[in-house]
Design an enzyme around this catalytic site. Sequence first.
Site, PDB file in Angstrom:
ATOM      1  N   HIS A   1       0.854  -1.186   0.000  1.00  0.00           N
ATOM      2  CA  HIS A   1       0.000   0.000   0.000  1.00  0.00           C
ATOM      3  C   HIS A   1       0.894   1.242   0.000  1.00  0.00           C
ATOM      4  O   HIS A   1       1.125   1.861   1.042  1.00  0.00           O
ATOM      5  CB  HIS A   1      -0.912  -0.007   1.224  1.00  0.00           C
TER       6      HIS A   1
ATOM      7  N   GLU B   1      -2.619  -1.655  -3.191  1.00  0.00           N
ATOM      8  CA  GLU B   1      -3.680  -0.828  -2.636  1.00  0.00           C
ATOM      9  C   GLU B   1      -3.270   0.642  -2.672  1.00  0.00           C
ATOM     10  O   GLU B   1      -2.084   0.962  -2.576  1.00  0.00           O
ATOM     11  CB  GLU B   1      -3.941  -1.190  -1.169  1.00  0.00           C
TER      12      GLU B   1
ATOM     13  N   HIS C   1      -8.079  -5.176   7.448  1.00  0.00           N
ATOM     14  CA  HIS C   1      -7.823  -4.133   8.442  1.00  0.00           C
ATOM     15  C   HIS C   1      -8.104  -4.662   9.844  1.00  0.00           C
ATOM     16  O   HIS C   1      -9.248  -4.869  10.234  1.00  0.00           O
ATOM     17  CB  HIS C   1      -8.634  -2.859   8.214  1.00  0.00           C
TER      18      HIS C   1
END
Length: 237
Positions: free
Chosen positions: A43, A70, A190
């Site tokens: 990410h 991401e 998450h």
Amino acid sequence: MTKLSVNINKIATLRNARGGNIPNVVQVAKDVQQFGAHGVTIHPRPDERHIKYQDAYDLKPVVVTEYNIEGNPVDSFLKMVLDLKPTQVTLVPDAVDAITSNAGWDTLTHKSFLAEIISECKRNGIRTSIFVDPNLRMIEGAAQTGTDRIELYTEKFAKQFSLGNTAAIQPYTECAKLANNIGLGINAGHDLSLENIKFFKDNIPNLLEVSIGHALICESIYQGLETVINAYLHKLA
């Protein structure tokens, strides 16, 4: 089996804290795949506080499972994604100053914006996923963008589960059922951890993939710490 994609951002954070190239994110990506992970997630953020854009290019040749990138689809991010053509791009509405992802997309307000990006990614053979809160309207909106999958934002579930509130899974289950009915694949991520992952998987029908980074790295430190200390003691004896 639900696939596990290992987010290696925290490895890059540790490397950047000291400078140099230890730990080496490319080697770690090779290792997690060798250990059985089904994919590698990164990410990158514009400030490159952990994964750097160059890392994304360096990782491309060594990720032989699934490569998931991401991020917020700003111009520099999209250029990188279209250059690299990873297995999957996960679109996340990060604020520039966000410490970590903290909200999903409003897929109704941003439908046209997301649809345009998703269309371009799919033309380039990249599977698409949208980071969303467990909200039925947002799931419906996601379907209208043309995305292949959604990624359920699981922080609220994880927090409530740690407090003993197993009912916190309900909106996620309802969203998963809707997603299945309207042809969306389901990912999640998450704050998923060894503590909560089985309960989450067992209650999310057709969960395709989870991406886990922070918890997995923290758990690895603790579960591997005794082995490393004993190795030092052996060499110092």
